[in-house]
Motif scaffolding. Structure first.
Motif, mmCIF file in Angstrom:
data_model
loop_
_atom_site.group_PDB
_atom_site.id
_atom_site.type_symbol
_atom_site.label_atom_id
_atom_site.label_comp_id
_atom_site.label_asym_id
_atom_site.label_seq_id
_atom_site.Cartn_x
_atom_site.Cartn_y
_atom_site.Cartn_z
ATOM 1 N N VAL A 37 0.836 -1.212 0.000
ATOM 2 C CA VAL A 37 0.000 0.000 0.000
ATOM 3 C C VAL A 37 0.866 1.256 0.000
ATOM 4 C CG1 VAL A 37 -2.088 -0.986 1.019
ATOM 5 C CG2 VAL A 37 -0.287 -0.109 2.523
ATOM 6 N N TRP A 38 2.054 1.168 0.565
ATOM 7 C CA TRP A 38 2.926 2.348 0.572
ATOM 8 C C TRP A 38 3.463 2.666 -0.814
ATOM 9 C CZ3 TRP A 38 3.674 6.423 3.505
ATOM 10 C CH2 TRP A 38 3.106 6.399 4.777
ATOM 11 N N ASP A 39 3.821 1.644 -1.578
ATOM 12 C CA ASP A 39 4.225 1.900 -2.969
ATOM 13 C C ASP A 39 3.068 2.548 -3.707
ATOM 14 O OD1 ASP A 39 6.821 0.429 -3.007
ATOM 15 O OD2 ASP A 39 5.514 -1.256 -2.536
ATOM 16 N N HIS A 40 1.927 1.903 -3.594
ATOM 17 C CA HIS A 40 0.796 2.323 -4.401
ATOM 18 C C HIS A 40 0.381 3.758 -4.103
ATOM 19 C CE1 HIS A 40 -2.691 1.559 -6.966
ATOM 20 N NE2 HIS A 40 -3.298 2.419 -6.161
ATOM 21 N N PHE A 41 0.233 4.082 -2.841
ATOM 22 C CA PHE A 41 -0.341 5.394 -2.523
ATOM 23 C C PHE A 41 0.675 6.531 -2.576
ATOM 24 C CE2 PHE A 41 -3.676 2.525 -1.072
ATOM 25 C CZ PHE A 41 -4.743 3.087 -1.771
ATOM 26 N N THR A 42 1.946 6.234 -2.302
ATOM 27 C CA THR A 42 2.917 7.324 -2.511
ATOM 28 C C THR A 42 3.060 7.613 -4.009
ATOM 29 O OG1 THR A 42 4.776 5.764 -2.459
ATOM 30 C CG2 THR A 42 4.273 6.934 -0.407
ATOM 31 N N HIS A 43 2.911 6.601 -4.836
ATOM 32 C CA HIS A 43 2.994 6.829 -6.282
ATOM 33 C C HIS A 43 1.760 7.574 -6.791
ATOM 34 C CE1 HIS A 43 5.947 3.202 -6.642
ATOM 35 N NE2 HIS A 43 6.515 4.282 -6.158
ATOM 36 N N GLU A 44 0.616 7.218 -6.221
ATOM 37 C CA GLU A 44 -0.606 7.858 -6.673
ATOM 38 C C GLU A 44 -0.710 9.301 -6.168
ATOM 39 O OE1 GLU A 44 -5.383 7.009 -7.034
ATOM 40 O OE2 GLU A 44 -4.096 5.476 -6.169
ATOM 41 N N TYR A 45 -0.283 9.549 -4.953
ATOM 42 C CA TYR A 45 -0.405 10.886 -4.359
ATOM 43 C C TYR A 45 0.949 11.381 -3.848
ATOM 44 C CZ TYR A 45 -5.371 9.466 -4.028
ATOM 45 O OH TYR A 45 -6.638 9.029 -4.283
ATOM 46 N N PRO A 46 1.882 11.651 -4.731
ATOM 47 C CA PRO A 46 3.222 12.043 -4.260
ATOM 48 C C PRO A 46 3.199 13.323 -3.419
ATOM 49 C CG PRO A 46 3.018 12.322 -6.650
ATOM 50 C CD PRO A 46 1.800 11.590 -6.202
ATOM 51 N N LYS A 47 2.203 14.151 -3.645
ATOM 52 C CA LYS A 47 2.183 15.400 -2.882
ATOM 53 C C LYS A 47 1.753 15.206 -1.433
ATOM 54 C CE LYS A 47 1.899 18.604 -6.661
ATOM 55 N NZ LYS A 47 1.029 19.475 -7.471
ATOM 56 N N ASN A 48 1.330 14.026 -1.083
ATOM 57 C CA ASN A 48 1.035 13.759 0.324
ATOM 58 C C ASN A 48 2.298 13.556 1.147
ATOM 59 O OD1 ASN A 48 -1.657 13.889 -0.228
ATOM 60 N ND2 ASN A 48 -2.097 11.746 0.217
ATOM 61 N N VAL A 49 3.425 13.528 0.479
ATOM 62 C CA VAL A 49 4.687 13.319 1.190
ATOM 63 C C VAL A 49 5.542 14.576 1.056
ATOM 64 C CG1 VAL A 49 6.811 11.943 1.269
ATOM 65 C CG2 VAL A 49 4.626 10.831 0.771
ATOM 66 N N GLU A 50 6.118 14.992 2.185
ATOM 67 C CA GLU A 50 7.012 16.148 2.139
ATOM 68 C C GLU A 50 8.262 15.807 1.337
ATOM 69 O OE1 GLU A 50 7.633 18.359 5.942
ATOM 70 O OE2 GLU A 50 6.234 16.861 6.699
ATOM 71 N N SER A 51 8.794 16.807 0.665
ATOM 72 C CA SER A 51 9.999 16.556 -0.112
ATOM 73 C C SER A 51 10.867 17.801 -0.143
ATOM 74 C CB SER A 51 9.626 16.185 -1.549
ATOM 75 O OG SER A 51 10.782 16.214 -2.359
ATOM 76 N N GLY A 52 12.151 17.584 -0.045
ATOM 77 C CA GLY A 52 13.088 18.694 -0.156
ATOM 78 C C GLY A 52 13.407 19.018 -1.604
ATOM 79 N N ASP A 53 13.059 18.115 -2.483
ATOM 80 C CA ASP A 53 13.365 18.354 -3.891
ATOM 81 C C ASP A 53 12.448 17.501 -4.767
ATOM 82 O OD1 ASP A 53 14.336 18.710 -6.417
ATOM 83 O OD2 ASP A 53 16.445 18.335 -5.893
ATOM 84 N N ARG A 54 11.342 18.102 -5.195
ATOM 85 C CA ARG A 54 10.345 17.332 -5.945
ATOM 86 C C ARG A 54 10.785 16.989 -7.364
ATOM 87 N NH1 ARG A 54 5.806 16.369 -3.133
ATOM 88 N NH2 ARG A 54 5.609 17.665 -1.286
ATOM 89 N N THR A 55 11.934 17.506 -7.778
ATOM 90 C CA THR A 55 12.415 17.110 -9.097
ATOM 91 C C THR A 55 12.999 15.692 -9.051
ATOM 92 O OG1 THR A 55 14.658 17.957 -8.776
ATOM 93 C CG2 THR A 55 13.006 19.514 -9.655
ATOM 94 N N ILE A 56 13.244 15.213 -7.846
ATOM 95 C CA ILE A 56 13.787 13.849 -7.705
ATOM 96 C C ILE A 56 12.647 12.912 -7.369
ATOM 97 C CG2 ILE A 56 15.355 12.406 -6.354
ATOM 98 C CD1 ILE A 56 17.035 14.910 -5.858
ATOM 99 N N ASP A 57 12.367 11.962 -8.242
ATOM 100 C CA ASP A 57 11.110 11.220 -8.057
ATOM 101 C C ASP A 57 11.142 10.260 -6.866
ATOM 102 O OD1 ASP A 57 12.632 9.269 -9.093
ATOM 103 O OD2 ASP A 57 11.329 8.755 -10.784
ATOM 104 N N TYR A 58 12.304 9.847 -6.436
ATOM 105 C CA TYR A 58 12.306 8.982 -5.246
ATOM 106 C C TYR A 58 12.292 9.779 -3.943
ATOM 107 C CZ TYR A 58 17.332 9.826 -5.811
ATOM 108 O OH TYR A 58 18.549 10.406 -5.975
ATOM 109 N N SER A 59 12.142 11.115 -4.035
ATOM 110 C CA SER A 59 12.134 11.911 -2.805
ATOM 111 C C SER A 59 10.811 11.796 -2.056
ATOM 112 C CB SER A 59 12.423 13.378 -3.110
ATOM 113 O OG SER A 59 11.308 13.968 -3.764
#
Ligand code: PNW
Length: 595
Positions: free
Chosen positions: A40-62
């Motif tokens: 579920v973590w793969d699926h939902f972080t991929h579906e809603y990447p903006k639900n996760v904080e990121s220091g650099d959204r240009t990096i997709d594994y961030s």
């Protein structure tokens, strides 16, 4: 009291389980390697990447665990870090979907339908640990439910989940149990269920079934909360085995409750398998890991004895609601009476057989402890008490119940409202430093369960994210004034040294994590006092975390690790030990009996 000179009390015993912890999704990476299935973590972080904080959204594994620390390939580097802290144990978790693509473990003609590459990985990790004289302490479920089970029947919302979990557990006992003698079934059922199915979009599967996503109101995270909830699940959501849903409540409000119910049953079923088929021969221990803040009765200058006593009563009710909901079933076989009363018909009942299955189902009690809550009875603006709803009202007068919930910032806190947080603010919103909490909590468990806990309590996580110095310091001042005002200055632990986290300076302050060292010193001091002075049977301590990692919805900027990784710029993901790692190594030598 807390002023005891720690060097005058007895040391922790020689066999004390000393180590550090991680979890599969937070460190492994290699999300689509080795034939791994989606969680579920793969699926939902991929579906809603903006639900996760990121220091650099240009990096997709961030914004996900796709790469994380790449421990799938670099576990030997992690083991080197463990040696620096003199770890005798390593607590890691197994990724269910790395072993069983669709979550369903089956044995036919004596052969499991396992993903061989997944099995090879865990064998390699376990054997490497043993070669290094580090004992594996294995969590079977640390929140990464196979996505297929979520799709199939709504995951933990459906009673089938307990049996799928037990089958997967059976495979693990059979395959790894010759070498693994310490098992944790479930990590933190409350966080998994409340944050995953109620307060969303916090944790996967990002269900937002509370009245409204709570973080909307005072959102400072910059997360995109619009569209960040997943409401659709499979066809048979909330299938209870024997219960009928109460007609007067919207079922969505109860997802966290049903998740909790089924996950506790999953724990019990897995333990039954272990005891029936493996424990006698393999001679290991199995238990559950509970989360929850110890509840400290609120005190203020000039408080009357009567009011303080009342706060004590409410602190216990709050602890029963926050912790006992999850720790009572595996000890006593049922939910606490006060939780039943408070929840009324919203709380499912365990059948007689389920109670028997649950009772005594944890050989040891795992407890993850981080911070404290302050408990007091809810008051109106004019200072008069708000009475909690009676069981009748809880069942039939939702407005009264909701009013109580609103005052109390959510059902999770049950009986109390929480005055301002004290303790210096560490680097995660909920993460404050108040070290006596570990001793208060250990005593609460001990008083409540006495000899029901056969193999002691193990602190399976404790630690902090490096804070912003200025924020931590400001809270320190408040804390200090507060404790002086109530005549208990010894609790006012402050840390006065500049310790700014500076990502740009790998050799600078970031590795000299003074705040974290101090955190560990204080909590461990309280643990040793609980053992030596209060006589609590505490058998182990796993620091969270061995290594900076994917801190769920807070991404990679929230660093709980004793090992630094430059996630964005260093392709090799080099492990840089912070000072706290060897500091703990030293603590072990000084505080635990050596041969
Ligand atoms: C635990 N709270 O989570 C988890 O077991 C870890 O995976 C996690 O990385 C670690 O603590 C640090 O967050 C918690 O809100 C999450 O009180 C939230 C809370 C407590 C623990």
């Amino acid at each position: 009291g807390d002023n005891v000179d720690i060097t005058t009390v007895k040391k922790l015993p020689k066999d004390f389980k000393w180590g550090a912890a991680t979890a599969a999704y937070q460190v492994e990476g290699a999300w689509d390697e080795g034939n791994r299935g989606e969680s579920v973590w793969d699926h939902f972080t991929h579906e809603y990447p903006k639900n996760v904080e990121s220091g650099d959204r240009t990096i997709d594994y961030s914004t996900n665990g796709n790469r994380a620390c790449d421990s799938y390939h670099k576990y030997e580097e992690d083991v080197k870090m463990l040696k620096l802290m003199n770890a005798k144990y390593y607590r890691f978790s197994i990724s269910w979907s790395r072993l069983f693509h669709d979550g369903e473990a089956k044995k036919e003609d004596g052969k499991w339908n396992v993903n061989q590459e997944g099995e090879d990985y865990y064998n390699a990790l376990i054997n490497t640990l043993l070669d290094n004289e580090i004992i594996p302490f294995v969590t079977l479920y640390h929140w990464d439910l196979p996505y297929a089970l979520h799709e199939k029947y709504g995951g933990w919302l459906d009673y089938h989940s307990q049996y799928d979990f037990a089958n997967y557990a059976e495979y693990c006992f059979e395959t790894f149990g010759d070498r693994v003698k310490n098992w944790i079934t479930i990590n933190e059922p409350w966080v998994n269920c409340v944050s995953g199915y109620r307060l969303g979009p916090g944790k996967a599967p990002y269900r937002c079934t509370g009245e409204a996503p709570r973080r909307l109101a005072n959102d400072t995270t910059g997360l995109d909360l619009e569209g960040g909830c997943s409401y659709e699940v499979g066809p048979t959501q909330y299938t209870p085995e024997s219960e009928v849903l109460p007609a007067n409540r919207a079922p969505q409000k109860l997802e966290d409750v049903w998740c909790s119910h089924n996950i506790l049953l999953g724990h019990a079923q897995a333990v039954k398998v272990y005891r029936d088929k493996f424990q006698k021969e393999q001679k290991g221990l199995i238990g559950i890991t509970i989360d929850g803040e110890a509840q400290i009765p609120w005190v203020e200058p000039g408080i009357s004895k009567k009011e303080y006593e009342n706060n004590k009563k409410y602190a216990n009710l709050a602890a029963e609601f926050r912790i006992g909901w999850y720790s009572d079933p595996p000890m006593t076989g049922d939910y606490p009476a006060s939780v039943k009363e408070r929840m009324g018909k919203d709380l499912p009942e365990f059948t007689k057989e389920q109670k028997e299955l649950l009772k005594g189902s944890s050989d040891f009690l795992g407890w993850n402890t981080y911070t404290a809550h302050w408990a007091a009875q809810v008051k109106n603006e004019d200072g008069s008490y708000v009475e909690p709803p009676t069981a009748e009202e809880a069942n039939f007068d939702n407005s009264k119940k909701d009013m109580w919930d609103d005052n109390c910032k959510g059902r999770g806190d049950g009986w109390t409202c929480i005055p301002p947080t004290l303790g210096s603010q560490a680097g995660s919103s909920w993460n404050t430093k108040f070290a006596p909490t570990i001793r208060v909590g250990l005593n609460w468990f001990n008083d409540r369960y006495k000899n029901l806990i056969k193999n002691g309590i193990v602190i399976t996580e404790n630690g902090c994210a490096q804070p912003n110095y200025k924020v931590a310091r400001a809270n320190d001042e408040v804390t200090k004034k507060y404790f002086e005002s109530i005549g208990q200055p010894q609790y006012a632990d402050t840390y006065g040294e500049e310790d700014i986290e500076d990502e740009s300076n790998i050799n600078g302050t970031i590795l000299h994590d003074k705040y974290r060292q101090d955190w560990y010193d204080q909590y461990l001091k309280n643990l040793r006092l609980a053992y030596a002075v209060d006589g609590i049977d505490v058998r182990g301590y796993m620091a969270w975390s061995l290594i900076d990692n994917f801190e769920w919805e807070n991404g990679y900027e929230t660093r709980f690790g004793m090992t630094y990784i430059d996630f964005y710029k260093d392709e090799n993901l080099t492990r840089h030990p912070k000072d706290s790692l060897e500091h703990l190594g030293q603590w072990y030598l000084e505080n635990v009996e050596q041969n």
